[in-house]
Design an enzyme around this catalytic site. Structure first.
Site, PDB file in Angstrom:
ATOM      1  N   SER A 211     112.119 -34.447  46.249  1.00 53.20           N
ATOM      2  CA  SER A 211     113.582 -34.431  46.390  1.00 53.20           C
ATOM      3  C   SER A 211     114.094 -34.003  45.238  1.00 53.20           C
ATOM      4  O   SER A 211     115.373 -33.850  45.155  1.00 53.20           O
ATOM      5  CB  SER A 211     114.232 -35.518  47.044  1.00 53.20           C
ATOM      6  OG  SER A 211     113.776 -35.696  48.389  1.00 53.20           O
TER       7      SER A 211
ATOM      8  N   PHE B 265     107.559 -38.593  60.081  1.00 50.39           N
ATOM      9  CA  PHE B 265     106.649 -39.118  59.403  1.00 50.39           C
ATOM     10  C   PHE B 265     106.543 -40.740  59.929  1.00 50.39           C
ATOM     11  O   PHE B 265     105.965 -41.591  58.939  1.00 50.39           O
ATOM     12  CB  PHE B 265     106.904 -39.068  58.008  1.00 50.39           C
ATOM     13  CG  PHE B 265     107.019 -37.655  57.679  1.00 50.39           C
ATOM     14  CD1 PHE B 265     105.727 -36.738  57.887  1.00 50.39           C
ATOM     15  CD2 PHE B 265     107.854 -37.131  56.724  1.00 50.39           C
ATOM     16  CE1 PHE B 265     105.628 -35.336  57.729  1.00 50.39           C
ATOM     17  CE2 PHE B 265     107.793 -35.751  56.620  1.00 50.39           C
ATOM     18  CZ  PHE B 265     106.894 -34.900  56.927  1.00 50.39           C
ATOM     19  N   ALA B 266     106.691 -40.912  61.121  1.00 52.53           N
ATOM     20  CA  ALA B 266     106.687 -42.339  61.584  1.00 52.53           C
ATOM     21  C   ALA B 266     105.135 -43.003  61.336  1.00 52.53           C
ATOM     22  O   ALA B 266     105.028 -44.011  60.961  1.00 52.53           O
ATOM     23  CB  ALA B 266     107.271 -42.709  62.870  1.00 52.53           C
TER      24      ALA B 266
ATOM     25  N   ASN C 173     117.424 -35.925  54.723  1.00 53.09           N
ATOM     26  CA  ASN C 173     117.004 -34.749  54.091  1.00 53.09           C
ATOM     27  C   ASN C 173     117.765 -33.585  54.822  1.00 53.09           C
ATOM     28  O   ASN C 173     117.868 -32.438  54.279  1.00 53.09           O
ATOM     29  CB  ASN C 173     115.611 -34.448  54.530  1.00 53.09           C
ATOM     30  CG  ASN C 173     114.630 -35.635  53.673  1.00 53.09           C
ATOM     31  OD1 ASN C 173     114.627 -35.189  52.518  1.00 53.09           O
ATOM     32  ND2 ASN C 173     114.006 -36.406  53.986  1.00 53.09           N
TER      33      ASN C 173
ATOM     34  N   GLY D 141     111.445 -38.042  43.499  1.00 48.94           N
ATOM     35  CA  GLY D 141     111.173 -37.254  44.742  1.00 48.94           C
ATOM     36  C   GLY D 141     109.833 -37.767  45.333  1.00 48.94           C
ATOM     37  O   GLY D 141     108.793 -37.975  44.494  1.00 48.94           O
TER      38      GLY D 141
HETATM   39  S1  HEL Z   1     112.567 -40.170  50.581  1.00 45.74           S
HETATM   40  C1  HEL Z   1     113.036 -40.928  49.186  1.00 45.74           C
HETATM   41  C2  HEL Z   1     112.913 -39.521  48.203  1.00 45.74           C
HETATM   42  N1  HEL Z   1     113.340 -38.545  49.120  1.00 45.74           N
HETATM   43  C3  HEL Z   1     113.164 -38.461  50.421  1.00 45.74           C
HETATM   44  C4  HEL Z   1     112.277 -37.321  50.343  1.00 45.74           C
HETATM   45  C5  HEL Z   1     112.208 -37.345  48.953  1.00 45.74           C
HETATM   46  N2  HEL Z   1     111.014 -37.463  50.769  1.00 45.74           N
HETATM   47  C6  HEL Z   1     110.609 -37.615  52.045  1.00 45.74           C
HETATM   48  O1  HEL Z   1     111.523 -37.752  52.886  1.00 45.74           O
HETATM   49  C7  HEL Z   1     109.252 -37.685  52.568  1.00 45.74           C
HETATM   50  C8  HEL Z   1     109.238 -38.558  53.642  1.00 45.74           C
HETATM   51  C9  HEL Z   1     107.788 -39.117  53.956  1.00 45.74           C
HETATM   52  C10 HEL Z   1     106.648 -39.431  52.639  1.00 45.74           C
HETATM   53  C11 HEL Z   1     105.342 -40.212  53.240  1.00 45.74           C
HETATM   54  C12 HEL Z   1     104.806 -40.412  52.054  1.00 45.74           C
HETATM   55  O2  HEL Z   1     105.225 -41.471  51.134  1.00 45.74           O
HETATM   56  O3  HEL Z   1     104.211 -39.413  51.196  1.00 45.74           O
HETATM   57  N3  HEL Z   1     105.732 -41.393  53.605  1.00 45.74           N
HETATM   58  C13 HEL Z   1     105.473 -41.709  55.162  1.00 45.74           C
HETATM   59  O4  HEL Z   1     104.863 -40.893  55.715  1.00 45.74           O
HETATM   60  C14 HEL Z   1     105.849 -43.269  55.448  1.00 45.74           C
HETATM   61  N4  HEL Z   1     105.560 -43.202  56.950  1.00 45.74           N
HETATM   62  C15 HEL Z   1     114.384 -41.067  49.518  1.00 45.74           C
HETATM   63  C16 HEL Z   1     112.147 -41.982  48.351  1.00 45.74           C
HETATM   64  C17 HEL Z   1     114.199 -39.657  47.130  1.00 45.74           C
HETATM   65  O5  HEL Z   1     113.661 -40.370  46.089  1.00 45.74           O
HETATM   66  O6  HEL Z   1     115.015 -38.893  47.165  1.00 45.74           O
HETATM   67  O7  HEL Z   1     111.755 -37.007  48.091  1.00 45.74           O
END
Ligand code: HEL
Length: 407
Positions: free
Chosen positions: A113, A171-172, A212, A351
């Site tokens: 992100s 991604f649940a 997102n 991110g």
């Molecule tokens: S999440 C956040 C961060 N942002 C948002 C975005 C990003 N990334 C995502 O939406 C990824 C979601 C799935 C990630 C996955 C993992 O950890 O790799 N997790 C799962 O699948 C959990 N079930 C708000 C933290 C931000 O800092 O802006 O980048």
């Protein structure tokens, strides 16, 4: 905390973290309510004030935190500070578990992100050119796309649209969710359609709620307003002028060009092995999270942004209209503010894309920039440790006791 809890807390985290109405404290006015609009009294200098002198970075504490992230399950970690022309680098662990190659602070990685800040810069440049108005309905530019014509461009860039975050569904379940999209190519409209199957999470403009979907809409706006793919606009407006030679938007290609670190996704079940998530389309993210970069380039980007070299002063001021987004943090337009333990505020973004966790922030005025990366994700312990690196970079030895406590 087990990795399984981590996943739930991440997903819940973006809901709880983000459903926050701004307390009434600062002079700036909320564009919708007219009420004062920011998170806390000013500890750091605001726009227009001379930036305070920062304490020297605590590079020993920084290295120690990177090693701690490795002990907690990250195969490797890197950090780079660019401070008034002086560069500090730190690394720990490996960038490739198969070859055991040492992490290199010059490695490229997926920035998740932090891409949102690039997208916001492009849209704000378009605003400066008179091609888009922040307080105009998205419906005016993209008729019929969204279910509520009250959603404005500003709501989208500040996460106040109420559009449901489709990644909560995708991604649940962490590894199955990722493998289902690893090689998939989505159109922006398909991603928006996944969001609008759900009702709005709140009335447009009412509260901050990270989604997102907002930055997918922002990408669509860029493409509609310019007639070009977002890649062209990133390239012409940011990457080329700043000579960011490590920064790429390769979607839907799956490989990271050149020297890079692999990224390893932590499964929800702590007993399962890490999943190498390096190669992926990142199509679920696109203008919300698909850029590739390096610590050097992210530092140069944020220094240029906060130094006023990417946006006219008026648009930078819009980007820095803060609304509380949780404890010790606020969100502007595609830009986060984090208020550190020593009273210094820093500006940038975090991110997460599967396998990669990025922390990229700069000081007011952009003179000290810092980027850190852990080559894992879905691990709450490494995330907390990596967030603590911000204190080492910007607060120096003032936080030694906190660093020791984190051990
Ligand atoms: S999440 C956040 C961060 N942002 C948002 C975005 C990003 N990334 C995502 O939406 C990824 C979601 C799935 C990630 C996955 C993992 O950890 O790799 N997790 C799962 O699948 C959990 N079930 C708000 C933290 C931000 O800092 O802006 O980048």
């Amino acid at each position: 905390m087990t990795p399984r809890t981590v996943c739930r807390s991440l997903v819940l985290g973006s809901l709880t973290l983000t459903l926050v109405a701004g307390p009434a404290q600062a002079a700036q006015r909320h564009p919708d309510t007219g009420r004062p609009d920011t998170a806390r009294p000013a500890l750091a200098p605001r726009s227009g004030a001379a930036p305070a002198r920062l304490p020297a970075p605590d590079t020993a504490a920084l290295s120690s935190l990177l090693r701690k992230a490795v002990q907690q399950g990250a195969p490797g970690a890197l950090a780079r500070i660019d401070d008034h022309g002086t560069v500090h680098r730190a690394t720990a662990g490996v960038d490739d578990r198969a070859t055991r190659t040492a992490m290199d602070a010059a490695d490229r990685f997926r920035i998740g992100s932090v891409t949102k800040t690039f997208t916001a810069v492009v849209l704000l440049q378009l605003a400066a050119e008179g091609k888009v108005k922040l307080d105009t309905s998205v419906d005016r530019y993209l008729p019929g796309l969204l279910p509520d014509a009250r959603i404005t461009v500003r709501h989208v860039l500040s996460h106040r649209s109420g559009l449901y975050d489709y990644t909560h569904d995708l991604f649940a379940r962490t590894v199955p969710g990722f493998e289902a999209v690893r090689n998939k190519v989505f159109t922006y409209r398909q991603l928006v359609a996944q969001s609008v199957k759900h009702p709005l999470t709140h009335k447009p403009g009412a509260v901050y709620a990270y989604s997102n979907t907002n930055f997918v809409v922002a990408g669509l706006l860029v493409e509609k307003l310019t007639g070009h793919p977002v890649r062209t606009e990133y390239q012409n407006r940011i990457i080329k002028p700043l000579r960011l030679t490590d920064t790429f938007y390769v979607h839907p290609a799956t490989a990271i060009p050149g020297r890079h670190t692999h990224g390893y996704l932590t499964p929800d079940d702590a007993r399962s092995p890490l999943v190498d998530a390096t190669d992926q389309t990142a199509s679920w993210a696109q203008s919300a999270g698909a850029l590739i970069s390096s610590a050097r380039d992210l530092n140069a980007f944020l220094s240029a942004l906060l130094g006023g070299r990417l946006l006219p002063a008026g648009q930078l001021a819009q980007m820095e209209r803060w609304l509380s987004s949780g404890a010790q943090q606020a969100y502007g337009l595609g830009l986060r503010r984090r208020d550190l333990s020593c009273g210094v505020s820093v500006y940038g973004h975090t991110g997460i894309v599967q396998g990669f966790s990025t922390y990229a922030f700069t000081s007011k005025g952009g003179q000290r920039s810092f980027t850190a990366l852990a080559n894992t994700s879905n691990n709450g312990a490494t995330d907390r440790t990596m967030l603590a690196t911000l204190d080492s970079a910007f607060c120096g030895k003032h936080v030694k006791s906190r660093v020791a406590a984190a051990r």
